[in-house]
Design a protein around this motif. Structure first.
Motif, mmCIF file in Angstrom:
data_model
loop_
_atom_site.group_PDB
_atom_site.id
_atom_site.type_symbol
_atom_site.label_atom_id
_atom_site.label_comp_id
_atom_site.label_asym_id
_atom_site.label_seq_id
_atom_site.Cartn_x
_atom_site.Cartn_y
_atom_site.Cartn_z
ATOM 1 N N ALA A 59 0.838 -1.208 0.000
ATOM 2 C CA ALA A 59 0.000 0.000 0.000
ATOM 3 C C ALA A 59 0.873 1.259 0.000
ATOM 4 N N ILE A 60 1.983 1.225 0.722
ATOM 5 C CA ILE A 60 2.872 2.396 0.759
ATOM 6 C C ILE A 60 3.540 2.597 -0.607
ATOM 7 N N TYR A 61 3.885 1.489 -1.247
ATOM 8 C CA TYR A 61 4.446 1.559 -2.601
ATOM 9 C C TYR A 61 3.458 2.236 -3.557
ATOM 10 N N LEU A 62 2.177 1.827 -3.496
ATOM 11 C CA LEU A 62 1.175 2.442 -4.372
ATOM 12 C C LEU A 62 0.946 3.918 -4.016
ATOM 13 N N LEU A 63 0.945 4.208 -2.744
ATOM 14 C CA LEU A 63 0.798 5.600 -2.304
ATOM 15 C C LEU A 63 1.922 6.457 -2.896
ATOM 16 N N ASP A 64 3.129 5.919 -2.891
ATOM 17 C CA ASP A 64 4.267 6.644 -3.467
ATOM 18 C C ASP A 64 4.042 6.886 -4.961
ATOM 19 N N LEU A 65 3.531 5.867 -5.657
ATOM 20 C CA LEU A 65 3.280 6.037 -7.099
ATOM 21 C C LEU A 65 2.193 7.080 -7.346
ATOM 22 N N VAL A 66 1.161 7.096 -6.491
ATOM 23 C CA VAL A 66 0.102 8.105 -6.647
ATOM 24 C C VAL A 66 0.687 9.511 -6.457
ATOM 25 N N CYS A 67 1.559 9.663 -5.457
ATOM 26 C CA CYS A 67 2.172 10.975 -5.213
ATOM 27 C C CYS A 67 3.043 11.394 -6.398
ATOM 28 N N LYS A 68 3.761 10.434 -6.957
ATOM 29 C CA LYS A 68 4.610 10.717 -8.123
ATOM 30 C C LYS A 68 3.734 11.160 -9.304
ATOM 31 N N TRP A 69 2.604 10.496 -9.486
ATOM 32 C CA TRP A 69 1.650 10.879 -10.543
ATOM 33 C C TRP A 69 1.140 12.304 -10.323
ATOM 34 N N LEU A 70 0.853 12.646 -9.080
ATOM 35 C CA LEU A 70 0.398 14.010 -8.786
ATOM 36 C C LEU A 70 1.478 15.027 -9.147
ATOM 37 N N GLU A 71 2.720 14.694 -8.810
ATOM 38 C CA GLU A 71 3.839 15.614 -9.099
ATOM 39 C C GLU A 71 4.081 15.738 -10.601
ATOM 40 N N ASP A 72 4.206 14.585 -11.259
ATOM 41 C CA ASP A 72 4.679 14.584 -12.645
ATOM 42 C C ASP A 72 3.581 14.913 -13.650
ATOM 43 N N GLU A 73 2.352 14.487 -13.364
ATOM 44 C CA GLU A 73 1.320 14.572 -14.404
ATOM 45 C C GLU A 73 0.188 15.538 -14.090
ATOM 46 N N MET A 74 -0.008 15.864 -12.827
ATOM 47 C CA MET A 74 -1.155 16.713 -12.494
ATOM 48 C C MET A 74 -0.750 18.118 -12.047
ATOM 49 N N GLY A 75 0.540 18.407 -12.027
ATOM 50 C CA GLY A 75 0.981 19.740 -11.611
ATOM 51 C C GLY A 75 0.899 19.949 -10.108
ATOM 52 N N GLY A 76 1.122 18.891 -9.353
ATOM 53 C CA GLY A 76 1.093 19.031 -7.891
ATOM 54 C C GLY A 76 -0.311 19.318 -7.398
ATOM 55 N N LEU A 77 -0.428 19.732 -6.146
ATOM 56 C CA LEU A 77 -1.767 19.921 -5.575
ATOM 57 C C LEU A 77 -2.458 21.163 -6.137
ATOM 58 N N GLY A 78 -1.670 22.167 -6.545
ATOM 59 C CA GLY A 78 -2.275 23.356 -7.156
ATOM 60 C C GLY A 78 -2.955 22.980 -8.465
ATOM 61 N N GLY A 79 -2.245 22.224 -9.294
ATOM 62 C CA GLY A 79 -2.803 21.793 -10.574
ATOM 63 C C GLY A 79 -3.991 20.865 -10.366
ATOM 64 N N MET A 80 -3.845 19.961 -9.415
ATOM 65 C CA MET A 80 -4.913 18.995 -9.136
ATOM 66 C C MET A 80 -6.171 19.721 -8.661
ATOM 67 N N ALA A 81 -5.994 20.717 -7.798
ATOM 68 C CA ALA A 81 -7.142 21.448 -7.248
ATOM 69 C C ALA A 81 -7.930 22.127 -8.363
ATOM 70 N N LYS A 82 -7.189 22.667 -9.329
ATOM 71 C CA LYS A 82 -7.859 23.353 -10.436
ATOM 72 C C LYS A 82 -8.714 22.369 -11.245
ATOM 73 N N ILE A 83 -8.130 21.212 -11.502
ATOM 74 C CA ILE A 83 -8.872 20.193 -12.257
ATOM 75 C C ILE A 83 -10.092 19.728 -11.452
ATOM 76 N N ASN A 84 -9.912 19.539 -10.144
ATOM 77 C CA ASN A 84 -11.036 19.100 -9.309
ATOM 78 C C ASN A 84 -12.168 20.133 -9.298
ATOM 79 N N GLN A 85 -11.791 21.411 -9.265
ATOM 80 C CA GLN A 85 -12.785 22.504 -9.349
ATOM 81 C C GLN A 85 -13.594 22.381 -10.633
ATOM 82 N N GLU A 86 -12.855 22.198 -11.730
ATOM 83 C CA GLU A 86 -13.519 22.150 -13.039
ATOM 84 C C GLU A 86 -14.443 20.939 -13.139
ATOM 85 N N LYS A 87 -13.961 19.801 -12.673
ATOM 86 C CA LYS A 87 -14.775 18.577 -12.752
ATOM 87 C C LYS A 87 -16.077 18.768 -11.978
#
Ligand SMILES: *Cc1c(COP(=O)(O)O)cnc(C)c1O
Length: 370
Positions: A251-279
């Motif tokens: 589970a910790i391994y997957l959590l690490d991969l999710v965090c890496k995805w947030l960093e690399d593909e979603m623009g961190g939490l700022g980028g993610m928040a914007k997408i979540n707002q739009e959705k």
């Protein structure tokens, strides 16, 4: 459940509230590495939690969480088991002190459950309770008169079942603020310095079931009494770097991969928040434009960006809605059994295309239901 979307893609748009959808690139990487982690020759599930390989993974997960949330010095990140439910007990066991009661802001199912559990361990008090109004709104900070001698104040940043989410955390003054962030953890930036303790089970927004993240301010670690059973003491877990016992390594391994995805593909939490707002905006706009058919549960300013809850004119139509949606590859839309209605959980991993597909379905269903 037997869903086969027409285009042959075996994956549906899964609106499950938890365990919930995971980002596809994370699942693909986990699949590719399942038999052998690169350079390791074995699965992450088959190696010691004290091996260098795993120590690098747990350190990476910790660092990524620190980095994503911009956690200041003076806080410790822990990986525990037992879900958010165990935190309902661990928080009072560790943080209640002296005569100080703990204050609860009761905004829905989960904060009510947390207060009930804490009440078995010491004095609790509901500083605000929204149950009479059917848990459809959050308090204004001005409405809270907190006892300055309280041990801590507990709130739930996102009520997963009712679909209410704080825009801004409540102001608890000098009283440590404890947050159950299980269903909106890592969905947006927060100011961690305002919190005493944040906990989140991973299976809503951050990973699979089995790991719970706790972020605790270091001075609060000193409240853990030496007479607590070892596993239940935050201090013990902090001293042992979350490896007092075997941590949930996969589970910790997957959590690490999710965090890496947030960093690399979603623009961190700022980028993610914007997408979540739009959705969420896509669905709420549709609800607002069709108020004679779709009835949103939450007061507008308190609407959750993670769990969109609404009702239809009748339970028969709601049942129909869920069934037809499923036939269209949009699954798990029934509301929690305790409240009924419809709930669309659209956490980080739900792509905008899935929300658009739901919106289109809702428009079409409304047309037919009239
Ligand atoms: C899911 C959830 C819980 C319960 O989590 P478990 O891991 O099942 O104990 C508690 N609080 C909130 C806000 C949740 O969404």
């Amino acid at each position: 459940m037997n869903v086969t979307p027409a285009d042959g893609n075996p994956r549906v748009y899964n609106f499950s509230s938890g365990p919930a959808a995971l980002p596809l690139p994370v699942l693909e990487q986990a699949r590719d590495e399942l038999l052998s982690l690169p350079g390791c020759g074995a699965s992450v599930m088959e190696i010691s939690h004290r091996s260098d390989t795993f120590l690098r993974i747990i350190e990476s997960a910790r660092n990524r969480i620190r980095h994503l949330l911009e956690i200041p010095d003076g806080y410790t990140v822990l990986f525990l088991q037992g879900g958010a439910r165990l935190q309902f007990s661990m928080v009072p066991m560790n943080l209640m002190h002296g005569e100080g009661r703990s204050e609860f802001i009761v905004t829905g199912h989960w904060s009510k459950a947390a207060m009930h559990e804490a009440g078995t361990l010491g004095p609790v008090h509901a500083v605000w309770d929204g149950e009479e109004d059917g848990f459809n709104q959050l308090p204004e900070t001005g409405q809270l008169s907190l006892d300055p001698s309280a041990s801590y104040v507990h709130f739930t940043s996102n009520e997963t079942i009712q679909g209410l989410q704080y825009r801004q955390e409540p102001d608890s003054g000098d009283i440590p603020l404890v947050c159950d962030a299980s269903s909106d953890f890592l969905s947006r930036p927060i100011d961690v310095s305002r919190y005493g303790l944040i906990f989140a089970c991973a299976q809503k927004n951050a990973g699979p079931a089995g790991v719970t993240v706790v972020v605790i301010r270091d001075d609060l670690l000193e409240r853990s009494s030496g007479s607590l059973p070892a596993y239940l003491s935050y201090q013990v877990h902090a001293t042992h770097n979350s490896s007092f016992n075997t941590p949930p390594t996969f589970a910790i391994y997957l959590l690490d991969l999710v965090c890496k995805w947030l960093e690399d593909e979603m623009g961190g939490l700022g980028g993610m928040a914007k997408i979540n707002q739009e959705k969420a905006g896509l669905l709420y706009e549709l609800l607002d434009n069709n108020e004679d058919f779709y009835l949103a549960h939450a007061r507008t300013v308190d609407r959750s960006l993670m769990n969109v809850t609404f009702r239809l004119p009748s339970e028969t139509l709601e049942k129909d809605f869920v069934e037809q949606a499923e036939k269209n590859g949009l699954t798990n839309l029934a509301g929690h059994r305790s409240v009924g209605g419809i709930r669309a959980s659209i956490y980080n991993a739900m792509p905008t295309s899935g929300v658009e597909a739901l919106r289109d379905f809702m428009e079409q269903f409304r047309g037919g239901g009239r």
